[in-house]
Design a protein around this motif. Sequence first.
Motif, short mmCIF file in Angstrom:
data_model
loop_
_atom_site.label_atom_id
_atom_site.label_comp_id
_atom_site.label_asym_id
_atom_site.label_seq_id
_atom_site.Cartn_x
_atom_site.Cartn_y
_atom_site.Cartn_z
N PRO A 21 0.82 -1.22 0.00
CA PRO A 21 0.00 0.00 0.00
C PRO A 21 0.85 1.27 0.00
O PRO A 21 0.52 2.26 -0.63
CB PRO A 21 -0.83 -0.10 1.27
N ASP A 22 1.98 1.24 0.71
CA ASP A 22 2.85 2.41 0.73
C ASP A 22 3.45 2.66 -0.64
O ASP A 22 3.58 3.81 -1.07
CB ASP A 22 3.98 2.22 1.75
N ASP A 23 3.82 1.59 -1.34
CA ASP A 23 4.37 1.75 -2.68
C ASP A 23 3.33 2.30 -3.64
O ASP A 23 3.64 3.14 -4.48
CB ASP A 23 4.90 0.41 -3.20
N ALA A 24 2.09 1.83 -3.52
CA ALA A 24 1.03 2.33 -4.39
C ALA A 24 0.75 3.80 -4.12
O ALA A 24 0.58 4.59 -5.05
CB ALA A 24 -0.24 1.50 -4.21
N ALA A 25 0.72 4.18 -2.85
CA ALA A 25 0.50 5.59 -2.51
C ALA A 25 1.67 6.45 -2.98
O ALA A 25 1.48 7.55 -3.49
CB ALA A 25 0.30 5.75 -1.00
N GLY A 26 2.88 5.91 -2.82
CA GLY A 26 4.06 6.64 -3.29
C GLY A 26 4.06 6.81 -4.79
O GLY A 26 4.45 7.86 -5.31
N ALA A 27 3.61 5.78 -5.50
CA ALA A 27 3.53 5.87 -6.96
C ALA A 27 2.48 6.89 -7.39
O ALA A 27 2.70 7.63 -8.35
CB ALA A 27 3.21 4.50 -7.56
N ARG A 28 1.35 6.95 -6.67
CA ARG A 28 0.32 7.95 -7.00
C ARG A 28 0.83 9.36 -6.75
O ARG A 28 0.59 10.27 -7.54
CB ARG A 28 -0.95 7.69 -6.19
N ILE A 29 1.56 9.54 -5.66
CA ILE A 29 2.11 10.86 -5.34
C ILE A 29 3.17 11.26 -6.37
O ILE A 29 3.21 12.40 -6.84
CB ILE A 29 2.68 10.87 -3.91
N ALA A 30 4.02 10.30 -6.77
CA ALA A 30 5.05 10.59 -7.77
C ALA A 30 4.41 10.93 -9.11
O ALA A 30 4.86 11.85 -9.80
CB ALA A 30 5.99 9.40 -7.92
N SER A 31 3.37 10.21 -9.48
CA SER A 31 2.68 10.50 -10.75
C SER A 31 2.02 11.87 -10.71
O SER A 31 2.08 12.63 -11.68
CB SER A 31 1.63 9.41 -11.02
N ALA A 32 1.39 12.20 -9.59
CA ALA A 32 0.77 13.52 -9.45
C ALA A 32 1.84 14.61 -9.52
O ALA A 32 1.63 15.65 -10.16
CB ALA A 32 -0.01 13.61 -8.14
N GLY A 33 2.97 14.38 -8.89
CA GLY A 33 4.06 15.35 -8.93
C GLY A 33 4.60 15.56 -10.33
O GLY A 33 4.89 16.69 -10.74
N LEU A 34 4.71 14.48 -11.09
CA LEU A 34 5.17 14.58 -12.48
C LEU A 34 4.20 15.43 -13.30
O LEU A 34 4.61 16.33 -14.03
CB LEU A 34 5.31 13.19 -13.09
N TRP A 35 2.91 15.16 -13.18
CA TRP A 35 1.92 15.92 -13.95
C TRP A 35 1.84 17.37 -13.49
O TRP A 35 1.60 18.27 -14.30
CB TRP A 35 0.56 15.24 -13.90
N LEU A 36 2.05 17.61 -12.20
CA LEU A 36 2.07 19.00 -11.71
C LEU A 36 3.26 19.75 -12.31
O LEU A 36 3.13 20.91 -12.71
CB LEU A 36 2.13 19.03 -10.19
N ARG A 37 4.41 19.09 -12.39
CA ARG A 37 5.58 19.75 -13.00
C ARG A 37 5.35 19.99 -14.49
O ARG A 37 5.70 21.06 -15.00
CB ARG A 37 6.83 18.91 -12.77
#
Length: 151
Positions: A21-37
């Motif tokens: 679950p931590d990896d999935a949440a981390g992947a969602r946060i990383a993906s959101a960060g990429l799209w925000l950039r």
Amino acid sequence: MREQGTGPGGSRSAETRRKAPDDAAGARIASAGLWLRLFLLSFFGGALASSLMLPWKVLGLVLALFALAAGVVALVKAIGAKLSRLVVLSTSLGLAAALFLTAGTGVSVLLWPVTQNYEDCMSRALTLQARDDCQEGLQRLEGFGQGNVGR
């Protein structure tokens, strides 16, 4: 006797279950960060390119359109990743700014003859009176066909 869940195989599977679950949440946060950039870069690139002379305004329009799309994706991903309200609010405000940027640049590109006439006039204007004349010509939509009829 071994206890269940211990040993090389058991501890790894327990770790994997705890980290999944931590990896999935981390992947969602990383993906959101990429799209925000991507959203921020395309927005600021579009704002910069929209202030250039006419052929380059088209690049500003393309970047502004991409910023709109990337901003929507970033907003959805930020909500899905449960990022802070400040991130969601600032992304929403950035989307509104991207919408205005797209509309303004789109009008400049759609009214190509008027914009070309205004930019040519401003490049030749040396005095404040000449700049005011260019502004008046822009307001009269000179270069749009019927704008030159009254002269």
